[in-house]
Write an enzyme that holds these catalytic residues in place. Structure first.
Site, PDB file in Angstrom:
ATOM      1  N   THR A  49      19.010  29.300  -0.434  1.00  0.00           N
ATOM      2  CA  THR A  49      18.041  28.694  -1.346  1.00  0.00           C
ATOM      3  C   THR A  49      17.720  29.709  -2.440  1.00  0.00           C
ATOM      4  O   THR A  49      18.262  30.810  -2.454  1.00  0.00           O
ATOM      5  CB  THR A  49      16.743  28.306  -0.611  1.00  0.00           C
ATOM      6  OG1 THR A  49      15.979  29.500  -0.354  1.00  0.00           O
ATOM      7  CG2 THR A  49      17.025  27.607   0.713  1.00  0.00           C
ATOM      8  N   CYS A  50      16.804  29.338  -3.330  1.00  0.00           N
ATOM      9  CA  CYS A  50      16.459  30.267  -4.409  1.00  0.00           C
ATOM     10  C   CYS A  50      15.749  31.510  -3.886  1.00  0.00           C
ATOM     11  O   CYS A  50      15.695  32.530  -4.567  1.00  0.00           O
ATOM     12  CB  CYS A  50      15.600  29.569  -5.455  1.00  0.00           C
ATOM     13  SG  CYS A  50      14.012  28.981  -4.839  1.00  0.00           S
ATOM     14  N   SER A 107       8.417  31.379   4.189  1.00  0.00           N
ATOM     15  CA  SER A 107       8.709  30.999   2.806  1.00  0.00           C
ATOM     16  C   SER A 107       7.864  31.778   1.809  1.00  0.00           C
ATOM     17  O   SER A 107       6.793  32.287   2.148  1.00  0.00           O
ATOM     18  CB  SER A 107       8.457  29.505   2.608  1.00  0.00           C
ATOM     19  OG  SER A 107       9.303  28.731   3.423  1.00  0.00           O
ATOM     20  N   GLU A 112       5.296  25.077   2.386  1.00  0.00           N
ATOM     21  CA  GLU A 112       6.111  24.126   1.625  1.00  0.00           C
ATOM     22  C   GLU A 112       7.128  23.493   2.575  1.00  0.00           C
ATOM     23  O   GLU A 112       7.584  24.111   3.522  1.00  0.00           O
ATOM     24  CB  GLU A 112       6.797  24.820   0.444  1.00  0.00           C
ATOM     25  CG  GLU A 112       7.688  26.001   0.799  1.00  0.00           C
ATOM     26  CD  GLU A 112       9.134  25.609   1.030  1.00  0.00           C
ATOM     27  OE1 GLU A 112       9.479  24.438   0.775  1.00  0.00           O
ATOM     28  OE2 GLU A 112       9.901  26.460   1.479  1.00  0.00           O
ATOM     29  N   GLN A 114      10.123  21.965   1.696  1.00  0.00           N
ATOM     30  CA  GLN A 114      11.506  21.919   1.218  1.00  0.00           C
ATOM     31  C   GLN A 114      12.479  22.534   2.210  1.00  0.00           C
ATOM     32  O   GLN A 114      13.593  22.052   2.379  1.00  0.00           O
ATOM     33  CB  GLN A 114      11.625  22.688  -0.095  1.00  0.00           C
ATOM     34  CG  GLN A 114      11.522  21.838  -1.339  1.00  0.00           C
ATOM     35  CD  GLN A 114      11.767  22.691  -2.564  1.00  0.00           C
ATOM     36  OE1 GLN A 114      10.933  23.506  -2.928  1.00  0.00           O
ATOM     37  NE2 GLN A 114      12.903  22.520  -3.177  1.00  0.00           N
ATOM     38  N   ALA A 187      18.652  17.928 -12.604  1.00  0.00           N
ATOM     39  CA  ALA A 187      18.144  16.726 -11.938  1.00  0.00           C
ATOM     40  C   ALA A 187      18.287  16.809 -10.424  1.00  0.00           C
ATOM     41  O   ALA A 187      18.302  15.788  -9.739  1.00  0.00           O
ATOM     42  CB  ALA A 187      18.873  15.487 -12.470  1.00  0.00           C
ATOM     43  N   GLU A 189      17.047  18.666  -6.567  1.00  0.00           N
ATOM     44  CA  GLU A 189      15.809  18.604  -5.788  1.00  0.00           C
ATOM     45  C   GLU A 189      14.678  19.392  -6.449  1.00  0.00           C
ATOM     46  O   GLU A 189      13.551  18.905  -6.564  1.00  0.00           O
ATOM     47  CB  GLU A 189      16.067  19.135  -4.375  1.00  0.00           C
ATOM     48  CG  GLU A 189      14.873  19.004  -3.451  1.00  0.00           C
ATOM     49  CD  GLU A 189      15.174  19.489  -2.042  1.00  0.00           C
ATOM     50  OE1 GLU A 189      14.303  19.348  -1.175  1.00  0.00           O
ATOM     51  OE2 GLU A 189      16.285  20.015  -1.814  1.00  0.00           O
ATOM     52  N   GLY A 191      14.439  20.335  -9.632  1.00  0.00           N
ATOM     53  CA  GLY A 191      14.096  19.700 -10.900  1.00  0.00           C
ATOM     54  C   GLY A 191      13.230  18.474 -10.701  1.00  0.00           C
ATOM     55  O   GLY A 191      12.258  18.247 -11.442  1.00  0.00           O
TER      56      GLY A 191
END
EC number: 1.2.1.70
Length: 432
Positions: A49-50, A107, A112, A114, A187, A189, A191
């Site tokens: 992930t980021c 996280s 969160e 996600q 476009a 998740e 975004g």
């Protein structure tokens, strides 16, 4: 044993994390193929992930250097730097870490949700490509159960926030977003999350995406406060509006100095992508906020969640212990059954020998059988009770292996599936 090598916002900066990120499935598949060839690695998956790259594996013995070296070669990073930065977890530590990740306790934004979807995607990819079997399946499903328990029994996810929502919150601190237009680039998740939070803040959004149909589909989900266009027109929008939220999977920066003109008003760029989407110079009219910058805002929320986090960690600790207790139970019960079955077979065999040699009358066969079975049941009673008392205790693995050796049970436990899985590997579905 379970094994986890972790690179997150806690031990690496964004520059290193973006080099390690798996921006496409081909790269992820290549890495998993490489490490799965090692003789000690039985199963593996990657969560990317980021804010994190997690390599989760089931191994015969520790092999961090091989895994990290493989990652370093693939991502063109110094192996020694990665080894120095990496957090490495083994067995119960690895399961506790996995449960913490799934429950969003590890996280950047605690609470969160996600990460649950990201773990699910990582798991599904590993299963589909035959990198993941019953060992990791059992662990991941238990992680999902733990995460659900944390959500249901604490308020950790109440008013939960993501990196995207933190970015929007920061934008709200800078200006009133009501009736303003904000440009969301990407476009996917992240975004979509940014767009939803912007609309909730009263802004209108413009979605730019390389795949125009995907941008159109997102706008249909968002409703009347959104519009869309092709990413090819990016330059026009960069020099027309004030707020930009970029969240693409592009391997290199898509917003550079050559696209951004000098204007008289302030513009704010929020880079919530890894690797970074934005590489421009800041000045009095241009401000850029990257993922790591947003941690300042995140800290304001941590105090509010500290008590809930303590409760959540208590749940994770108990669930970790329960997980290993369950695995021990699965291992012990077949051994107890196998020992009793072995005793019964030997007793019946000796009974038949006694009958053939005339040591025993046929009319006394059943009574003799009952007597022999009562004797070995009485003899095995105390060992059975003691074995059951070992369930969930640290020394159980040692005793289990000793019992297998002493009673020669290595090949007599076909029915034993120590890591029983609640995941249908054929249909990729749960079978509760």
């Amino acid at each position: 044993m379970y094994y986890c090598i972790s690179f997150t916002h806690k031990n690496t900066d964004i520059a290193l994390r973006e080099k390690l990120s798996f921006s496409n499935e081909a790269k992820k598949s290549e890495f998993l193929k490489i490490i799965s060839t090692h003789e000690n690695i039985e199963e593996c998956l990657v969560i990317s992930t980021c804010n994190r790259v997690e390599i989760v594996a089931f191994v015969k013995m520790a092999c961090a250097e091989f895994i990290v070296k493989s990652l370093a070669l693939l991502c063109d990073v110094d192996k020694d730097i990665l080894l120095e930065k990496a957090d490495i977890f083994e067995d119960s530590g690895a399961i506790h870490h996995l449960f913490s990740v799934a429950s969003s306790l590890d996280s950047l934004v605690v609470g969160e949700t996600q990460i649950a979807g990201q773990l699910k995607d990582a798991f599904a990819f590993a299963v589909k490509n035959n990198f993941c079997g019953v060992h990791l399946s059992r662990a991941v499903h238990s992680a999902f159960k733990c995460a659900a328990k944390v959500r249901n029994e604490t308020q950790i996810s109440k008013n939960s926030i993501s990196v995207a929502s933190v970015a929007v919150a920061k934008a709200k601190e800078l200006a009133d977003l009501t009736q303003k237009k904000a440009v969301v680039i990407g476009a996917g998740e992240m975004g979509e999350l940014a767009a939803k939070h912007l609309i909730a803040a009263g802004a209108k959004v413009i979605i730019l995406n390389r795949d125009l149909q995907k941008a159109k589909d997102l706008c249909e989900r968002l409703g009347v406060l959104s519009e869309y266009d092709s990413l090819e027109n990016l330059k026009k929008y960069l020099n027309q509006y004030e707020f930009f939220f970029s969240a693409t999977n592009a391997p290199n920066a898509i917003i550079t100095n050559s696209l951004v003109e000098e204007l008289s008003y302030k513009r704010y760029f929020f880079d919530i992508a890894v690797p970074r989407d934005i590489d421009i110079n800041e000045n009095e009219n241009i401000s850029v906020f990257a993922v790591d910058d947003l941690e300042i805002v995140v800290q304001k929320n941590l105090a509010l969640r500290e008590q809930e986090a303590r409760m959540a960690y208590g749940i994770i600790g108990r669930e970790t212990s329960e997980f290993f207790r369950y695995l021990n139970d699965l291992a012990l019960m077949p051994i107890i059954k196998a020992i009793r079955l072995q005793a019964k077979e030997y007793a019946d065999k000796q009974l038949e020998i006694a009958l053939k040699k005339g040591y025993l009358k046929k009319s006394d066969k059943e009574e003799a059988r009952k007597l022999i079975h009562q004797v070995f049941k009485a003899f095995l009673h105390t060992p059975t009770v003691n074995l059951k008392h070992l369930q969930g205790k640290m020394q159980s693995d040692t005793v289990i292996n000793a019992m297998r050796y002493v009673f020669d049970l290595q090949n007599n436990l076909e029915g034993l599936n120590q890591y029983k899985c609640e995941f249908d590997m054929e249909n990729n579905d749960e079978i509760y």
